[in-house]
Design a protein around this motif. Structure first.
Motif, short mmCIF file in Angstrom:
data_model
loop_
_atom_site.label_atom_id
_atom_site.label_comp_id
_atom_site.label_asym_id
_atom_site.label_seq_id
_atom_site.Cartn_x
_atom_site.Cartn_y
_atom_site.Cartn_z
N SER A 26 0.85 -1.20 0.00
CA SER A 26 0.00 0.00 0.00
C SER A 26 0.88 1.24 0.00
N GLY A 27 0.28 2.38 -0.30
CA GLY A 27 1.03 3.63 -0.30
C GLY A 27 1.75 3.90 1.01
N PRO A 28 1.06 3.82 2.16
CA PRO A 28 1.75 4.04 3.44
C PRO A 28 2.88 3.04 3.68
N ASP A 29 2.66 1.76 3.32
CA ASP A 29 3.69 0.77 3.56
C ASP A 29 4.91 0.99 2.67
N GLY A 31 6.18 3.88 1.90
CA GLY A 31 6.98 4.87 2.61
C GLY A 31 7.67 4.29 3.82
N LEU A 32 6.95 3.42 4.55
CA LEU A 32 7.55 2.81 5.74
C LEU A 32 8.65 1.82 5.36
#
Length: 544
Positions: A26-29, A31-32
């Motif tokens: 996913s988008g957040p993952d 970045g993480l």
């Protein structure tokens, strides 16, 4: 002083360049994945680890570099003796690209030989002649093709036979004799070596029964030992314990970590605790550390453990006395490539974050990034990744792979460690892929069973082994823990198939020569305790 900047080690590119490898996240993952997996980018002050030692010797020639059983040597004298021996090695034709055997025991001559090999431009190949079988010494010498083996006079009779058909002929040189010799060159020429030349070659246990040599470069070593937190805050005046087997990579952390920062290396004799009590910095496996009482070590300021999972109670106890680092990383990624500064109040004990200029990826069986919090296998990238196995291209191709995240021809290494990212970006170590076994068709992580046992009052160390496809057996130390209570604790925390059929209490768990729990010895003991056949049947009944 030499300087080299971190960017040449590589940073994870911006997400746009990684759209394909990260497509399933996913988008957040995404970045993480980037922020969690990238260690800080930091400059490394030297390209060769012995140059850091030479700088300390020039600044503080009278400071004590090492002490062993009442004998001491200053930085200036250690540097001079290493120069003399390096000149002798150069006369023998040793230079960059060569390997020099270091077959002796913990001692001041060991330090002279180690530094001399590096000064000559070679990599050293350490073996402890007190613990290594003759067949292993012969295998290591032949595989490394070392033309010179450095030892001491008292160990000359233990050297492998000079068999031209097994690695070519070689010469054994007694370092202690050179140190007292009159006729010896005083200073070697400075060889034109690269930061990517070998610093040491360590032989690790191989699946074929033969140890495999791992070539670790100066770039690899400098990156850990000359940046925080791998430098452990070591400074001139500190006393650093040297307690580990010299053939174990964590011994390089002790030895080169101390000498590159101007500290005094305290080389132990038979009594480990006696050497540790007078030191400020201790590096050990959890098994070795568990035998030392922190209340009797008031001077210790920093402790670092690695090599095997650390029990939470042990970490909490030592973290209450000073800085406690829990690290992780196989030899192939240069001692450790993740570290956590642990505090007793922390919600969990983890292996922390990637060390400077290193990366860690949690990947699935198809080498795709796992979502944050999902369990996968840890792969290591960045400046700590070694160059591969000595004369074993097949194994190198199996365990090393092109790094699709850093790119630019860099490699990543398959650690075989299982882990996952916590929500705050630290790595939880969840055992090894080769420590996962099938019991009654269910997959069981042996370290998870042992961790439950180690959480119990009165248990310092625990290990669990597979007796057969129906039965687990656990061992705990010291011997005061109730086996019935131990089994109940596992049953309360894990599924029924994880409960050991028997828990044996031992005063001390057997250790390997490198200070880890000897699981092979425990497996043999489990089989012995389960015989005759009737006893094994009773274990099966208990497991049911």
């Amino acid at each position: 002083m030499e300087h080299r900047t971190a960017p040449e080690t590589g940073a994870l590119p911006e997400i746009g360049a990684l759209s394909h490898p990260l497509r399933r996240l996913s988008g957040p993952d995404r970045g993480l994945f980037r922020s969690f997996g990238q260690g800080p980018l930091r400059p490394v002050p030297h390209s060769h680890i012995h140059h850091a030692f030479e700088e300390q010797a020039a600044r503080r020639p009278l400071a004590v570099a090492a002490e062993h059983l009442g004998e001491t040597i200053s930085y200036g004298e250690l540097n001079r003796q290493a120069d003399r021996l390096a000149a002798l090695l150069t006369e023998r034709g040793i230079g960059p690209g060569d390997l020099v055997g270091l077959f002796l025991r913990r001692s001041i001559p060991m330090l002279v030989g180690l530094l001399a090999a590096l000064k000559a431009g070679a990599a050293y190949v350490p073996q402890d002649v007190g613990t290594a079988p003759a067949a292993q010494l012969a295998h290591v010498r032949a595989t490394s093709r070392a033309r010179v083996v450095l030892t001491e006079s008292r160990y000359l009779d233990l050297m492998p036979p000079d068999d031209p058909g097994a690695g070519g002929p070689f010469e054994a040189i007694a370092v202690d004799a050179v140190m007292v010799g009159v006729v010896c060159p005083e200073a070697p020429p400075r060889p034109a070596s690269s930061a990517d030349d070998g610093c040491y070659v360590l032989f690790t246990s191989g699946t074929t029964g033969r140890p495999n040599g791992v070539t670790v470069t100066h770039r690899n070593v400098c990156n850990l030992l000359l940046t925080q937190p791998g430098d452990l805050g070591i400074r001139p005046g500190d006393r650093v314990a040297q307690i580990l087997n010299i053939a174990f990579d964590m011994a390089a952390w002790e030895i080169l970590g101390a000498l590159s920062h101007g500290a005094t290396l305290v080389i132990r004799g038979r009594d480990i605790a006696a050497a540790v009590r007078g030191c400020h910095v201790v590096i050990a496996t959890p098994t070795v550390l568990s035998a030392i009482d922190p209340d009797r070590c008031p001077r210790i300021r920093t402790v670092a453990v690695a090599g095997e999972p650390c029990p939470r109670p042990l970490a909490d106890r030592w973290a209450g006395t000073g800085a406690f680092y829990n690290g992780c990383g196989p030899t192939e990624t240069t001692i450790v490539n993740t570290m956590q500064l642990h505090h007793p109040a922390a919600p969990r004990l983890t292996i922390g974050r990637p060390t400077p200029n290193n990366t860690v990826y949690v990947l699935d069986e198809r080498r795709r990034p796992c979502p944050i919090g999902e369990v996968g296998e840890m792969w290591a990238g960045g400046a700590g990744v070694s160059v591969g196995y000595l004369d074993n291209p097949e194994l190198t191709a199996e365990r090393y792979a092109p790094d699709p995240f850093l790119g630019a021809g860099r490699l990543m290494f398959r650690t075989r460690d299982l882990g996952r990212w916590t929500p705050d970006g630290e790595l939880e170590h969840l055992g090894r892929t080769d420590d996962q076994v099938k019991i009654r068709g269910f997959r069981v992580e042996l370290d998870a069973v042992s961790a439950i046992l180690e959480s119990l009052p009165g248990c310092a160390r625990a290990a669990t082994v597979r007796l057969d496809d129906r039965t687990l057996v656990s061992f705990v130390s010291p011997g005061g823990l109730s086996p019935a209570a131990a089994r109940r604790a596992v049953a309360a925390a894990l599924p029924y198939y994880c409960v050991p059929a028997a828990v044996y209490a031992l005063d001390v768990l057997p250790r390997t020569s490198r200070g880890k729990i000897d699981k092979a010895a425990l497996s043999r003991l489990a089989v012995h305790l389960a015989d005759p056949a009737g006893d094994r049947a009773e274990l099966h009944e208990a497991a049911s």
